[in-house]
Write an enzyme that holds these catalytic residues in place. Structure first.
Site, short mmCIF file in Angstrom:
data_model
loop_
_atom_site.label_atom_id
_atom_site.label_comp_id
_atom_site.label_asym_id
_atom_site.label_seq_id
_atom_site.Cartn_x
_atom_site.Cartn_y
_atom_site.Cartn_z
N HIS A 116 0.84 -1.19 0.00
CA HIS A 116 0.00 0.00 0.00
C HIS A 116 0.88 1.24 0.00
CE1 HIS A 116 0.42 0.84 4.37
NE2 HIS A 116 0.33 -0.46 4.55
N ASP A 118 -0.22 4.34 0.94
CA ASP A 118 -0.57 5.35 1.94
C ASP A 118 0.15 5.10 3.26
OD1 ASP A 118 -2.26 2.98 2.13
OD2 ASP A 118 -3.36 4.04 3.71
N ASP A 148 6.17 0.68 7.06
CA ASP A 148 4.74 0.45 6.80
C ASP A 148 4.23 1.47 5.79
OD1 ASP A 148 2.15 -0.40 6.89
OD2 ASP A 148 1.72 0.41 8.86
N GLU A 182 -4.96 1.58 2.68
CA GLU A 182 -4.93 0.40 3.55
C GLU A 182 -5.18 0.78 4.99
OE1 GLU A 182 -3.47 -2.55 6.36
OE2 GLU A 182 -2.62 -0.57 6.07
N GLU A 183 -4.56 1.87 5.42
CA GLU A 183 -4.65 2.24 6.85
C GLU A 183 -6.10 2.49 7.28
OE1 GLU A 183 -2.32 1.69 8.76
OE2 GLU A 183 -0.52 1.65 7.52
N ASP A 209 1.43 -10.20 0.72
CA ASP A 209 1.23 -8.84 1.23
C ASP A 209 2.07 -8.69 2.50
OD1 ASP A 209 0.22 -6.28 1.55
OD2 ASP A 209 -1.80 -6.90 2.14
N HIS A 450 3.84 3.10 12.86
CA HIS A 450 2.76 4.01 13.29
C HIS A 450 3.22 4.93 14.42
CE1 HIS A 450 -0.96 1.75 11.51
NE2 HIS A 450 0.12 1.59 10.77
ZN LIG Z 1 0.69 -1.38 6.37
#
Ligand SMILES: [Zn+2]
Length: 481
Positions: A116, A118, A148, A182-183, A209, A450
């Site tokens: 992803h 984003d 991420d 995705e988030e 993934d 995150h």
């Molecule tokens: Zn992710």
């Protein structure tokens, strides 16, 4: 006399248990070390470039600046000329990318490599460097998305670019599928991509993934580190529990208040958890790891038929292992009245619940009603646990083998992913859905995902690229049938 017979019987029994454990030996594996050429430094520079474009996503899509995704697309086009000269590329309404690399054998089902584009928002004050500056320092690339998951996005593109440069032509077609949200759950990204592909009659042989990881083996009594391949993921429910009470002035409170009611519900759900169980993924994880375990771990896991109940209750006491074998409840948001001297007419707690494979929203609600009968339950969001991809298939074996080849120092095992990924949207077109993060440094830097100072080591990036090259070669190259 009877005493002696019992003693001997017990001794023989214990001896048998030890024998069962001793007989669980790691399989003799023939791992061929891979020799893939990778320029990790140059790749790190390109990852830094991708990090500098802040493609932040938001649950409120109207707050997303989709032009940032246009910027990223243009950047990728410049950075990977062979990919863009050879593969076809489509951009969806919501700025997702679908690349198709045509294989020479149309009869083979294509593979899917996911990422992803984003990233989650940042709290800039907590960062040592600006989060979107893509600083490279002491062997690391820093910035939001390094792990991420722009790191993996770049690793996929680097591997394809390098393979093209080496003249590799796939026999099996390959889709590169890059989502843009995705988030915030992938509702307009991965979900729509998979529906689009389904509409075209596409089915995927397997897909890979993010989601699995490389973990310290010691927590399972394994001397080596473990490469975990996610074969399913837990479901999610956001549930609001509301307790009602008499509102009014706080100077003469009733004996029972709404705030007290919701507090009791929270404590009740912490005290009464749902039962743990060895689901297919957890069971196969322990089965794979047992031969590699040492000491007491091996003794107990090898004799699961006898100690299963005991093991479950121990695993449920440790948050990291509890999450693997049971549904978890996390109270995340509490609210009552909006003034210090006003009693709440109603108070609520929102729980983020991660549902174990095999359980449903109904199981969860039945449990909640029993544990907190005096509350009203409102489901805010529900996504069921994913189906489970089996491990006794050629698809799993070939992905696991590629991981083992690329990381000969690791033990490879399946496991249930406790978080959610885009891949859960693809079961409509794929039965063999796998999740793995091929970065060794994630083990030490998991806390930065995150969070502040997210980073990826350049060495890990290099090995991740080598892994993808090897994966594509072995699963999509000549020799496929
Ligand atoms: Zn992710």
């Amino acid at each position: 006399m009877t005493g002696i017979i019992i003693l001997i019987a017990v001794a023989v029994f214990v001896l048998i248990l030890f024998l069962i454990a001793a007989l669980k030996k790691p399989p003799q594996e023939r791992r061929m070390p891979i020799k893939e050429e990778v320029d990790a430094q140059a790749a790190a520079g390109r990852l830094a470039g991708a990090i500098r474009i802040p493609t932040v996503s938001d649950f409120d899509r109207s707050k997303m600046d989709y032009s940032r995704f246009d910027e990223l697309h243009a950047y990728l086009k410049r950075a990977y000329p062979l990919v863009h000269g050879t593969l076809t590329r489509e951009v969806t309404d919501r700025k997702c990318l679908i690349y198709h690399w045509q294989g020479t054998d149309e009869a083979l089902l294509p593979a899917g490599l996911l990422a992803h584009m984003d990233v989650v928002p940042v709290n800039e004050a907590e960062w040592d460097d600006p989060p979107f500056s893509g600083v490279i320092r002491d062997g690391y690339v820093y910035g939001r998305g390094a792990l991420d998951m722009k790191g993996q996005l770049i690793a996929v593109l680097e591997s394809v670019e390098a393979l093209l440069k080496e003249g590799f032509a796939p026999k099996r077609s390959i889709y590169l599928l890059f989502g843009s949200d995705e988030e915030p759950m992938g509702e307009f990204g991965a979900k729509l991509i998979s529906e689009e592909l389904q509409g075209r009659g596409v089915r995927l042989s397997f897909l890979l993934d993010e989601g699995g990881a490389i973990q310290d083996g010691r927590m399972m009594g394994v001397k080596r580190d473990i490469a975990l391949i996610g074969i399913c993921e837990k479901g999610i429910m956001n549930l609001r529990l509301t307790a009602k009470g008499k509102g009014g002035h706080a100077s003469m409170p009733p004996r029972v208040t709404a705030a007290g009611g919701v507090a009791r519900a929270v404590t009740a759900l912490e005290a009464h958890q749902m039962k743990g169980s060895f689901n297919y993924a957890a069971e196969n994880m322990f089965k794979t790891l047992t031969p590699h375990m040492g000491g007491a771990f091996k003794f107990f896991f090898a004799n699961q038929w006898l100690f299963g109940g005991l093991l479950k209750s121990i695993l449920c006491k440790i948050p990291a292992s509890a999450a693997l074998i049971r549904t978890t409840f996390a109270p995340t948001q509490l609210s009552g009245s909006n003034a210090p001297n006003v009693l709440a007419g109603s108070a609520s707690a929102v729980f983020n619940i991660r549902i174990a494979p095999g359980e449903t929203d109904q199981d969860v609600l039945a449990h909640v009603r029993k544990a907190a009968p005096d509350t009203q339950q409102d489901v805010i969001y529900y996504y069921p646990p994913s189906p489970v991809s089996r491990v006794d298939t050629e698809e799993y074996r070939s992905v696991a083998r590629a991981v083992a080849d690329a990381f000969p120092e690791l033990v490879v095992a399946p496991y249930p992913v406790v978080a959610a990924t885009d891949s859960r949207h693809y079961y409509n077109i794929c039965d063999h859905v796998f999740r793995f993060v091929p970065f060794l440094s994630l083990k030490d830097d998991l806390g930065t995902v995150h969070a502040a100072n997210e980073r990826l080591s350049i060495e890990s990036l290099g090995r991740g690229i080598a892994f993808y090259k090897h994966l594509v070669r072995t699963t999509c190259g000549p020799g496929q049938s």
